[in-house]
Design an enzyme around this catalytic site. Structure first.
Site, PDB file in Angstrom:
ATOM      1  N   GLU A   1      23.086 -47.375  33.223  1.00 29.60           N
ATOM      2  CA  GLU A   1      23.021 -48.626  33.994  1.00 29.60           C
ATOM      3  C   GLU A   1      21.672 -48.791  34.676  1.00 29.60           C
ATOM      4  O   GLU A   1      21.228 -49.910  34.939  1.00 29.60           O
ATOM      5  CB  GLU A   1      24.118 -48.638  35.057  1.00 29.60           C
ATOM      6  CG  GLU A   1      25.537 -48.675  34.519  1.00 29.60           C
ATOM      7  CD  GLU A   1      26.543 -48.616  35.665  1.00 29.60           C
ATOM      8  OE1 GLU A   1      26.195 -49.080  36.777  1.00 29.60           O
ATOM      9  OE2 GLU A   1      27.654 -48.083  35.461  1.00 29.60           O
TER      10      GLU A   1
ATOM     11  N   ASP B   1      21.473 -28.767  38.459  1.00 28.11           N
ATOM     12  CA  ASP B   1      21.423 -27.325  38.680  1.00 28.11           C
ATOM     13  C   ASP B   1      22.667 -26.647  38.103  1.00 28.11           C
ATOM     14  O   ASP B   1      23.781 -27.172  38.218  1.00 28.11           O
ATOM     15  CB  ASP B   1      21.336 -27.050  40.184  1.00 28.11           C
ATOM     16  CG  ASP B   1      21.262 -25.578  40.509  1.00 28.11           C
ATOM     17  OD1 ASP B   1      20.217 -24.971  40.262  1.00 28.11           O
ATOM     18  OD2 ASP B   1      22.271 -25.039  41.008  1.00 28.11           O
TER      19      ASP B   1
END
Length: 535
Positions: free
Chosen positions: A252, A210
Site C-alpha cells: 500500500e 529482526d
C-alpha cells in the site's frame, strides 16, 4: 515530501541500493551527553550524501531500557529520550528524503522489553490471566515446578526461561529482559500491523525484521532434539502467513522489507523471498565466509542461485552491529565468521586486515543486488577490545564472561581528529570508551587523503551509481589463475580480486576504473587487492 528527488524514482530502488546501517547510539552525539542521537545523525546527513548511499537503516531508536542495545522495545511509537523525540525522527526522515536518502527502521517482532505495558500488565494479572496469553507463560516441571518447562537453550546461551515469584516461568529466547511474544494471539498480530502502518505513514521506505525466523513457536513448546524437524521455534510454516499479511500492508505504501533470516536450508530460506512475502533477506553466507577465493566464489554462486527462482535480488554485507569488524576479522589467521570476538586478546594483523577489507569492499560493491555498509566500515575501523568492567552487551554476561560480546564493533564513531572524543560530539566520555588510537581513523583526516578507506568507499559508491553494469543484473565468471576471482558484469565491466601469493596480470585491452591498492611496477594486481576494469 512533495518535490523530493525520490518522488519519481524507480520503485525498484531496493534491488540495487547501497544502504548504510546507522547504530544511532554510536553514530554522532548532538547534545553532548555521551550517547548518539537523532540530532547527531541529522548533523551528519551531508557526510552521508557525499558518501553516496541510497538509504539509511536505523537500528532500534524506540523507547527502551537498553538491556540489549535497544532490541528490547518498550514502545514502538515513542522515540527513546536518549535519542530524541518522535518529531525529530519525522524531521530526520523528511530531511534525508529531501537529500535523496530513504529511511529503513528496525522492527523486533519476536519479543518486547520487560518494561512494555503488555508485560507489566501480565506480571500484575497473575497466572491464567488473559494478559499472560500474549506471552509464553508456563508452569515448570519437577515436583515443585522448579525445573524449566523445556530444555531449550537461549540465543545468547543459558536457559531461556525465568521463574517468577508466583511460580510460573516465562520464555525469552534472548535476555530475561526480552520476553517472547505469543504470535498465536490475534492482538499480537494486529499490534504489529498497526506499528508498520504507523511508521509507513511517517515516510519510512522500508522495515528490517529482526530475528525474522523465530516468531512462531510450536504451541506445545516441546523439548528439542538435535536434528528434529520441524524445529519447535525456528522457521515454522506459520511465519509465511504473517509475512504475507505484512506484505499487503507494505505494498500500500510502496515500502520494502529486509529479513534477518539465518537458515542453512536453501529451499526453506527462499520461501521468505516469494513475491508476496519479503522483498530481500540478509546474505549470511557471504558475511560468514572466510577470506578465501574458492569459498567466496561458492558463497556468491550459492547466493545467486537461491535467489534466482523467485526473482529476488541478493544482498551483500561484510559486517554489521553483531559481528567482529571486517578489518579485524580478515586480519586473523582464521578469517572466518565469528558472531563476536569470541576470545579476549585474539592476535590480529591490522595491516593485512585493512588490505583485505579494501579488496572486499570492491568485491561486494561489484556484485549484483543491494549492498549494506555498517557505519565505520568506510573508515576501516577495527574491532575494539573493551575492558571487562565496561562491557554492556548481555551476550558477555550470558556466556559467563567468556565471550567479549558485540560492544567492540559498536564503539562511537571518530569524526574529527583533534576534537575531544574524536569529534563524536560528547562533552563527557561516550557510553563506550574509544581507544587512544581512535582519532587516527577520523573522517576529517581521511576525507582529504586519496589513499584512505573513506576515499575508496566514496569513489566506489560513485562509480557504482554512475557507471553502467553495476547493481542488479547478471554476473559471469571469467577464466583466471588459481586464487584469483574475476567476473564480468554488463557493458564490459570487470572485477578482479587476487587472493594468491603472486601478482596477477590484468586482462588486456582494459581501462582501470578503481583499485583497492596500487598495482606493481609491471601493472599487475598484488595479493589481497581488487580492481575494477572496463574492457
Amino acid at each position: 515530501m512533495e518535490g523530493s528527488p525520490l518522488e519519481s524514482a524507480d520503485r525498484d530502488w531496493w534491488r540495487n541500493a547501497a544502504i548504510y546501517q546507522v547504530y544511532v547510539r554510536s553514530f554522532a552525539d548532538g547534545d553532548g551527553d555521551g550517547t548518539g542521537d537523532l540530532a547527531g545523525v541529522r548533523s551528519r546527513l551531508p557526510y552521508l550524501v557525499e558518501l553516496g548511499v541510497d538509504a539509511l537503516w536505523f537500528t532500534p531508536w524506540y523507547l527502551s531500557p537498553l538491556a540489549d542495545g535497544g532490541y528490547d522495545v518498550a514502545d514502538y511509537r515513542t522515540i527513546d529520550p536518549a535519542f530524541g523525540s518522535l518529531a525529530e525522527a519525522e524531521k530526520l526522515i523528511a530531511e534525508a528524503r529531501e537529500l535523496g536518502i530513504r529511511s529503513i527502521v528496525d522492527i523486533v517482532p519476536n519479543h518486547v522489553s520487560d518494561q512494555h505495558v503488555w508485560f507489566r500488565a501480565a506480571l500484575a494479572a497473575g497466572p491464567g490471566s488473559p494478559e499472560r496469553a500474549l506471552f509464553h507463560f508456563r508452569t515448570g516441571r519437577g515436583a515443585h515446578g522448579e525445573i524449566p518447562p523445556n530444555d531449550w537453550v537461549g540465543e545468547f546461551g543459558g536457559v531461556p526461561w525465568t521463574r517468577l515469584d508466583d511460580g510460573e516461568w516465562y520464555l525469552h529466547l534472548f535476555a530475561p529482559e526480552q520476553p517472547d511474544l505469543n504470535w498465536e494471539h490475534p492482538a499480537v498480530r494486529q499490534e504489529h500491523e498497526d506499528v508498520l502502518r504507523f511508521w509507513f505513514e511517517r515516510g519510512v521506505a522500508g522495515v528490517r525484521i529482526d530475528s525474522a525466523a523465530l516468531l512462531a513457536k510450536d504451541p506445545a513448546l516441546p523439548d528439542f532434539t538435535a536434528g528434529q524437524d520441524p524445529h519447535p521455534y525456528i522457521d515454522l510454516d506459520d511465519l509465511h502467513d504473517i509475512y504475507r499479511s505484512w506484505r499487503s500492508i507494505a505494498d500500500e505504501y510502496d515500502a520494502v522489507f529486509v529479513g534477518e533470516v539465518w537458515l542453512p536450508d536453501t529451499e526453506r530460506f527462499v520461501r521468505y523471498l516469494r513475491p508476496d512475502e519479503l522483498h530481500t533477506a540478509f546474505n549470511f553466507n557471504f558475511l560468514t565466509c572466510p577470506w578465501d577465493a574458492d569459498l567466496l566464489r561458492t558463497a556468491i554462486d550459492r547466493t545467486l542461485a537461491e535467489h534466482a527462482p523467485v526473482g529476488a535480488p541478493a544482498t551483500w554485507v561484510l559486517c554489521n552491529h553483531d559481528v567482529t569488524r571486517t578489518v579485524t576479522r580478515y586480519g586473523r589467521a582464521e578469517s572466518g565468521f565469528d558472531f563476536a570476538a569470541k576470545a579476549f586478546g585474539t592476535p590480529t594483523d591490522l595491516a593485512l586486515g585493512t588490505r583485505r577489507a579494501r579488496a572486499g569492499a570492491l568485491l561486494s560493491l561489484a556484485l549484483p543486488g543491494a549492498l549494506y555498509v555498517y557505519q565505520g566500515e568506510e573508515l576501516g575501523l577495527p574491532e575494539v577490545e573493551i575492558a571487562r568492567d565496561r562491557i554492556q552487551d548481555p551476550m558477555h554476561l550470558r556466556s559467563g564472561g567468556v565471550d567479549p560480546g558485540r560492544d567492540g564493533c559498536r564503539v562511537p564513531m571518530p569524526w574529527t581528529s583533534d576534537a575531544p572524543y574524536a569529534g563524536f560530539g560528547s562533552d563527557v566520555e561516550p557510553w563506550l570508551p574509544q581507544p587512544a588510537s581512535w582519532s587516527s581513523y577520523a573522517a576529517d583526516l581521511q576525507s582529504g587523503d586519496p589513499d584512505s578507506m573513506l576515499t575508496l568507499y566514496r569513489e566506489g559508491l560513485r562509480l557504482r551509481r554512475t557507471e553502467s553494469g553495476f547493481g542488479d543484473g547478471r554476473l559471469s565468471w571469467l577464466d583466471a589463475a588459481p586464487g584469483v576471482l574475476a567476473f564480468s558484469r554488463t557493458g564490459g565491466l570487470v572485477c578482479v580480486v587476487n587472493f594468491a601469493g603472486e601478482p596477477a596480470p590484468l586482462p588486456g585491452h582494459s581501462r582501470v576504473l578503481l583499485t583497492s591498492g596500487p598495482l606493481d611496477d609491471a601493472g599487475r594486481l598484488p595479493q589481497d587487492t581488487a580492481a575494477w576494469l572496463r574492457i
